[in-house]
Write a protein that holds these residues in place. Sequence first.
Motif, PDB file in Angstrom:
ATOM      1  N   ASP A 299      43.669  34.111  46.575  1.00  0.00           N
ATOM      2  CA  ASP A 299      42.586  34.605  47.412  1.00  0.00           C
ATOM      3  C   ASP A 299      42.130  35.964  46.895  1.00  0.00           C
ATOM      4  O   ASP A 299      40.942  36.212  46.693  1.00  0.00           O
ATOM      5  N   GLN A 300      43.112  36.778  46.686  1.00  0.00           N
ATOM      6  CA  GLN A 300      42.854  38.116  46.157  1.00  0.00           C
ATOM      7  C   GLN A 300      42.139  38.037  44.814  1.00  0.00           C
ATOM      8  O   GLN A 300      41.141  38.713  44.564  1.00  0.00           O
ATOM      9  N   CYS A 302      40.405  35.634  43.575  1.00  0.00           N
ATOM     10  CA  CYS A 302      39.038  35.138  43.731  1.00  0.00           C
ATOM     11  C   CYS A 302      38.111  36.277  44.113  1.00  0.00           C
ATOM     12  O   CYS A 302      37.005  36.414  43.598  1.00  0.00           O
ATOM     13  N   HIS A 303      38.631  37.098  44.979  1.00  0.00           N
ATOM     14  CA  HIS A 303      37.895  38.268  45.409  1.00  0.00           C
ATOM     15  C   HIS A 303      37.556  39.184  44.257  1.00  0.00           C
ATOM     16  O   HIS A 303      36.421  39.608  44.084  1.00  0.00           O
ATOM     17  N   LEU A 304      38.586  39.473  43.483  1.00  0.00           N
ATOM     18  CA  LEU A 304      38.402  40.392  42.361  1.00  0.00           C
ATOM     19  C   LEU A 304      37.425  39.820  41.343  1.00  0.00           C
ATOM     20  O   LEU A 304      36.581  40.536  40.803  1.00  0.00           O
ATOM     21  N   LEU A 305      37.566  38.539  41.102  1.00  0.00           N
ATOM     22  CA  LEU A 305      36.682  37.905  40.131  1.00  0.00           C
ATOM     23  C   LEU A 305      35.234  37.997  40.593  1.00  0.00           C
ATOM     24  O   LEU A 305      34.331  38.304  39.813  1.00  0.00           O
TER      25      LEU A 305
ATOM     26  N   VAL D 298      40.380  29.216  50.308  1.00  0.00           N
ATOM     27  CA  VAL D 298      40.425  29.737  48.954  1.00  0.00           C
ATOM     28  C   VAL D 298      39.750  28.774  48.001  1.00  0.00           C
ATOM     29  O   VAL D 298      38.976  29.163  47.128  1.00  0.00           O
ATOM     30  N   LEU D 302      36.687  29.563  45.630  1.00  0.00           N
ATOM     31  CA  LEU D 302      36.818  29.422  44.182  1.00  0.00           C
ATOM     32  C   LEU D 302      35.771  28.466  43.637  1.00  0.00           C
ATOM     33  O   LEU D 302      35.163  28.709  42.594  1.00  0.00           O
ATOM     34  N   LEU D 305      32.488  30.028  43.511  1.00  0.00           N
ATOM     35  CA  LEU D 305      32.446  30.978  42.404  1.00  0.00           C
ATOM     36  C   LEU D 305      32.260  30.221  41.083  1.00  0.00           C
ATOM     37  O   LEU D 305      31.492  30.640  40.214  1.00  0.00           O
ATOM     38  N   LEU D 356      42.148  43.049  35.106  1.00  0.00           N
ATOM     39  CA  LEU D 356      41.681  42.486  36.367  1.00  0.00           C
ATOM     40  C   LEU D 356      42.733  41.536  36.951  1.00  0.00           C
ATOM     41  O   LEU D 356      43.021  41.560  38.137  1.00  0.00           O
TER      42      LEU D 356
END
Lengths: 466, 476, 453, 437
Positions: A299-300, A302-305, D298, D302, D305, D356
């Motif tokens: 989740d994290q 995905c956020h960062l991406l 999630v 994803l 995204l 990252l």
Amino acid sequence: MLPASCSHRLVTELQGALAACQKKEEALQQSIARCRVLLQPWEVPSPPSPEPARSTETKPAHEPTPKELKELELLNQALEKALQVRKGICQVQSSKSASSGKTAPSLVTAQAGPGARPRTSNPKACVPAKPPPTSQRDSGRLKKPARASSHRGKAPGNALTHARQPENSMPIEGPSLCPLPSQGQVPGLPTSTPVSVLREAGATGPSPGPEEGKIQPGLRSEAFTLKEKGTQLQLPLFYKKIASRNSSLWAQVQHYQSSADTAVAAAKAHFMERMKVTFDLPGPAISLAEIQEEVNRLDQACHLLTQHLEEALDVNGEAATASLSWEQEYHRLVTLEGLQAAVERHLLRLRELRDAEEQWLGPRPVESSLWGSALCLGGKGSSGSTNHIVYSSVEELQTMTALKLRVTMLKQQIHLEKVLMEELLPLVRSENPAGPAQVALYRAIHSQLCEAGERFSILVRDEPSV
Amino acid sequence: MAQSVVVQVGQCGNQIGRCFWDLALREHAAINKKGIYDDSLKNFFRNVDTRRNGDGVDISKGKIRSLKARAVLIDMEEGVVNEILQGPLKDIFDSKQLITNVSGSGNNWSVGYKVFGSQYRDQIVEKLRQTAEHCDCLQCFFIIHSMGGGTGSGLGTFILNVLEDEFPEVYRFVTSVFPSGEDDVITSPYNSVLAMKELNEHADCVLPIENESLFDIVSRINQMVTSGKPGTTVKPESLITLNEGGIKKKLQEKPFDTMNNIVGNLLLNLTSSARFEGSLNMDLNEITMNLVPFPQLHYLVSSLTPLYTLADVNVPPRRLDQMFSDAFSKDHQLIQADPKHSLYLACALLVRGNVQISDLRRNIERLKSALHFVSWNQEGWKTSLCSVPPVGHSHSLLALANNTCIKPTFIELKKRFTRLYKKKAHLHHYLQVDGMEESCFTEAVSSLSSLIESYNELDVTKGLPIHDPLRLNIVI
Amino acid sequence: MSVVTVQLGQCGNQIGYEVFDTICRDLHNSQGFCCKRENEVYQASCKEHFFNEERSGVPVARALLIDMEPKVISQTLLKAARSGRWKYGQHSHFCQKQGSGNNWAYGYSVHGPKHEESIMNLIQKEVEKYDSLRGFSTIMSMAGGTGSGLGAFLTQNLRDAYPNSFIINQIIWPYGTGEVIVQNYNSILTLSHLYRSSDALLVHENDVVHKICAKLMNIKQISFRDVNQVIAHQLGSVFQPTYSSEGSCQYRRNPLGDLMASLVPHPEFKMLGLRNIPQMSENSLSYTTFAWTGLLKHLRQMLISNAKMEEGIDWQVRPPLLGLPALEKVPHNKESHFNTSIANLVILRGKDVHSADLGGFKDPALYTSWLQPSDAFSEWRTHRAFNKYEKSAALVSNSQFLLKPLDTVIGKAWNMFASKAYVHQYTKFGIEEEDFLDSFTVLEQVVASYCNL
Amino acid sequence: MGRLGRRPREDLGPGALPTAISSLSRALRGGLGPETFRKAKFDLPEAVAELWSLLFSLLWPIHQEGAVAPRDPPDALEGQIRFVKWVLCCYGYGRRHFYQLSEDGSYGSYELLLAFSWLLVYLSLPERFLCLNCVHQGDDAWICLCKDLASYPVSLALGGKGRVDIRYVQWLLGKLRFQWRSLYASQQEQCTLLNKIHLYTRGCHPDPSVGHLSVPELELLRFPESSKQLLQQLESENSCLEAFLEWKHMELVYWQWMDTVMDANPIGIPNAGKQDVFLPEILQYCSPKYITGEMDRVQKNLEALRQRLQETVNQQRAAWHTKVSRCSRRLPRLSELSTAMMKEIQETVGCELAALEQGCEVKSWSHRLQRLVFREAGEPSNSGTHQMTKVIQVLRREEASLEKTFRRLQEECQQELAILARGLEGVIWILPPYQRW
């Protein structure tokens, strides 16, 4: 009224969150109380009990090893350095105390060492802190110090109180480098009074009152605050010793952790493998705890991406895209492709997790959430090394703690929001908005979900009330 | 603390002004025993070190040096102003505060407004500016004038306009002396109606006064004093009876001074709660806020009690309650009107002296059943408690009523105006003045009519059963 | 730990003074009816709450005085300094030359923005003196202009600048009549704005307190000072130190936060009423003895019958039987004598306080259907007697106490608004008719919500 | 510093195993001797009770660490056994046989030995135990957030039918908001006080990299009597650490021995077929529903995204190709130049992305105990310390992203409710006026 299952889940979640806060608050209050006590005037406390600490009695006595002595030496070097630092900080203070100390010996007292006696103090007020010979067995560990302490009255002279070198020259043997009050005593048996731990130990003053808890009115004037005399405090030697031993041990533990012993690692791996094979551990590859943790991590991620993607696209703003150099264009392309790859990886991982989860649970739905939060213990191999975190102003410290709290709060809030959404939205979706109960529910849900429960919306009928 | 500036225009305005300043000085002298220039003095007076050059330097704190009235004196004749300057008050004014002429306005509003207005505009603005500059927080202009004559009425209302342009933030309270029925100035209806339009449009608050009412009050005081009931004497020190040479035997001889004293007292009591301490303060801006529900309905009928203090002080509570009762009686109004039998829009009670909130509440409870309040303001009471009593009294009450009882005065005015205007009598005196047209008259009278109409609309609701408007309907 | 008291306007400053004076007198009161040691801890805790210690030894009130005209502030400062017991901080006041003229809009839209920076700086400076800031308690009347308008503005600013602090507004509810004509307008604007930014509105009704002065205190000629002293006494009886928990002898560290957490967590219910018992003149006090049972019985009946004071309680009112179907909507104008509570807090002070039985307040029938007594009822106690009362109890209640006064104020304001009277005074300073309407809707909702308990 | 126990491995003689086990036992502060382990190898019942209680005593504090309102540990052995089983289950220990052990603790020492050893590896039990019992000498700062407000369900006695009014939920949420504020104020106060203490004792600490005293250290001075405890704890920790180091040194022996233990397999049976004997019962405590929901979310994010990236990548690729072809026309030698450049860019991006991925870099050390050290700006600071500013940066980033998430969720609800609101007839819906708070 909310349905029973919904009621139960919401109330459980909220009560749990409340209890967590409550617990945290209590802990904080305790720690505040401790700080406050320290910041209040330090009154002269009772003399130490003559009994040595029990725990130390059980310790096997041993001679100080050459290594210990070496450690002490290192320690002393460190102290010296500390002094340099301190010099800079409290030059004013030390010079002040140095000059005033001679004329008005006020704060300093009896040496807590065996039979140590303030040289010029009122004998009535002088209470020997500890009968000298009590602890032969205990002092085993520090025999030398014990011996050293027989330099009566020497203690006030501190190697480190540069401002006031005592007339006594320091004994050469080991621990006397730190001729602190409690020399001759066992570790774990601090007997020094706060007054006596003040650095400015050369001068004298009345010693502690005779009875525990009772502070003689006449001695009241001895109370001092950290603000006034804090920089003159000094940690007792026995503590320093134990502490330094402690940190060196931790350093070794650290070392073990960082340098993996390949043979051991192999053996462990072998063990786990055998467990799995021979004993047919059928459990899924990933534990629930891990699944939860992984999901959070994804989740994290995905956020960062997403964030990174936005940054990448936004570098020069959409409008300026045309004017990008080819390097920039290429940079962006590579970045995007990289992100794409990462997303694919994460999705793959998520699929694995799903499989694992199904293995775990089968189709059976279960209520209540224990795992909502208990998962830091999943972080393996954390270590207790005494790292430092440095702050440079109270504002910085406050900002950090405030942010930390804010982040935790937000996490809790988000979690609750999700739970509320799951439970409440179906309720308003399903039924026709007709009865007043339904409208009331609707209004409350809006306030909860859209306004964080802080504000409320109002429903007014189109025609005025009669 | 905020300051006020008094602008006294015309003969009447300056006569009242003289009394006002005299009373103000006496009041402060009685309270301020130490001779310190304090905040309450600062309200109406500057403290100037005259030893310095010319105008002197304002001293904000400390001993009283030389007090200067925050006032601008304007008249197109010299008589009254000169009298003031030669009288005992001469020290508190200086030439920079005066604007005079010798020709007079000939009882013609348009001469005052149009001719002298344009002629003296710059000078007036300049004087006002100077006065204003001496204030660190100028809150209010008090304009004192009469409606019937030429200078007070014409130039007075012109100044009202100037003030609105130049000091839009500063309140404009106007004390207007309305002409009586048998006025010796024939053109007074014209002047008054023309002035009324200006008051309607540019004043924040108007306190109408009628000479007749004042005269009646003075007569009653005289009667009281001369009747000489055993054991009852008017205390010589009471404010009403007090003036420059003020002793009681002069009452009959100089009724005008006594009448003007009443108006002066009105202004003092009006500002007392802003100047002195008390448990319930009332600043000047609260007056308009509470008493003016609609912009044009800003005419406040006032009454002042007690008018005299009797020497025997046997039954204080009863006398206290009597004070409240009197304030609502027809006899104590400063204009001929009967508020008790008309409709109240709002009412303010400004109390001074040793009176507590419970006294105030008891009397409101006692009186309110006898009074009619407009439906939407059934509890339209504004009160203040100033702990400093007026000189010579233990307590006093100033009642201000926004009440439809003012309407007859306006109707009467309009009637007299119409009587003249129908015949076009004396019209040419006005029309020959530059900028005066007949439309000025018609507009003025229609402004007055619409004012009267506003009062009418309210009056018809009097006594009707009250229906509460429907409230918002909350679903749940 | 620390709460900053912000005294606003004439009323706020006069009451604020009395509050600190009452607290200080209580501090030095020899009749604490408890042992010396306990008294010392109580005093220390009290000082820590309300005062900064200064070198001179004279405690300095943790208060700021704000008014738009100077008279009241200079008087108040002087009175405190003259008392010798305590004083205000040297730079802890802010005043201007000209008041708000009973105009909420002037206080809110003119004085507020104009002096925002100075006032917030003043507050910031005060706050920096403390180790910790728990919250703000503003004292203000809602009738006038400065207390109400500037108060509402300031509360909003405090909320923005200190989002994590508790804000309680001590609201002085004007007499039903006879103070300020536009008081109902000012009130609805104040209340609706505070409902957005404040956490709790603790209401003190002038009419009620006035009656207490007349009936219980036997004061013939009641002055504002008398009224204010009763309010101060009531406030003191709530906020003076109490033990942090049952059986503990530690004093409560965060009374304001605790009070709020137990009374006003729901955003639609923020109106708190205050009752206390006994209340009497000092003369009669020495001839009277009290028993906890009697006091609490009275206090409970005061709660359920919505009596304002010990005298004239309607003993006929009984809580409804539990288990009856909840009425869909009971219109508030209907004669329903029983006062339903959302939550109550009882504070007991004095002798044998641990023997006092509060069972009567834990009856579920007293409370709204959606809260259990365990959530809805809290109690604070201390052995230390307050203000010479050997035993005393105070009740802070989030209940239908204020429903009627609130409804009346809205009704009167609405009547006036329907005729548009006085509205021009507000639009002059930027408060438009829509703003009035917004305020009306918010408050009508609050009334509706309180009706539907 | 000298390093203890770094002796060559040859030291490990035949007596090594008992020594190893006893040091492990000391490191874990358990009173178990090598004998118990030996018995367990042969599944002797005498060792059962000891092993259960060892496991319990190790797992209970770990479990309690994140828990609210410390519950009383179950006194009865049965309760302890249940607890241990449950925890192991959650960790994913999959051996059915273990769960089938009877709860009276009458047999199963062999199973327990296996489980214990598994935990040694899986949880790094000794290390974790040491950390958990770490004595606090400094003013500790955890930057780690995971335990901060971790909540555990509280057992509820809901009155009546167990249904509540939504207003009660609002009430509780409001209460929670107030609690947050109280927490905030308390934290701020604590910071102020700590800072005062640090400021007032500057230069007093023997370790110059610390400089000032901490609360426990000051207490040691202030209350010599009661602070004995600290010293005792430290001493006992020291001996634990020593034991641990000893254990580390000889650990290999243990695992070699375990090999023989597994060879022995006295039970013989691998896993009985019955799968669901115990698991479902245990799993009542877990909430897969929540995890599933999370996973769905999630996944949704994803996938969204991915979709978005797909589009942008295509665009970007096209854009880049045009640019390249245009450039290469003008600069024919570009390709040579650019290959190197491209490589460089690829590397840079690689690093960026790697960074990252590690996104929560601070977190790696944040779980550890940190000693809070005050140093005024400008004063030199040692390496190996962490700067608060860096932590603040990370937290800010996290805060911003969480806020965004929260707002997004709220907007989602807003939209859905707005649609529903249209169904309300004759009603005007007045939203609360905009406010910053």
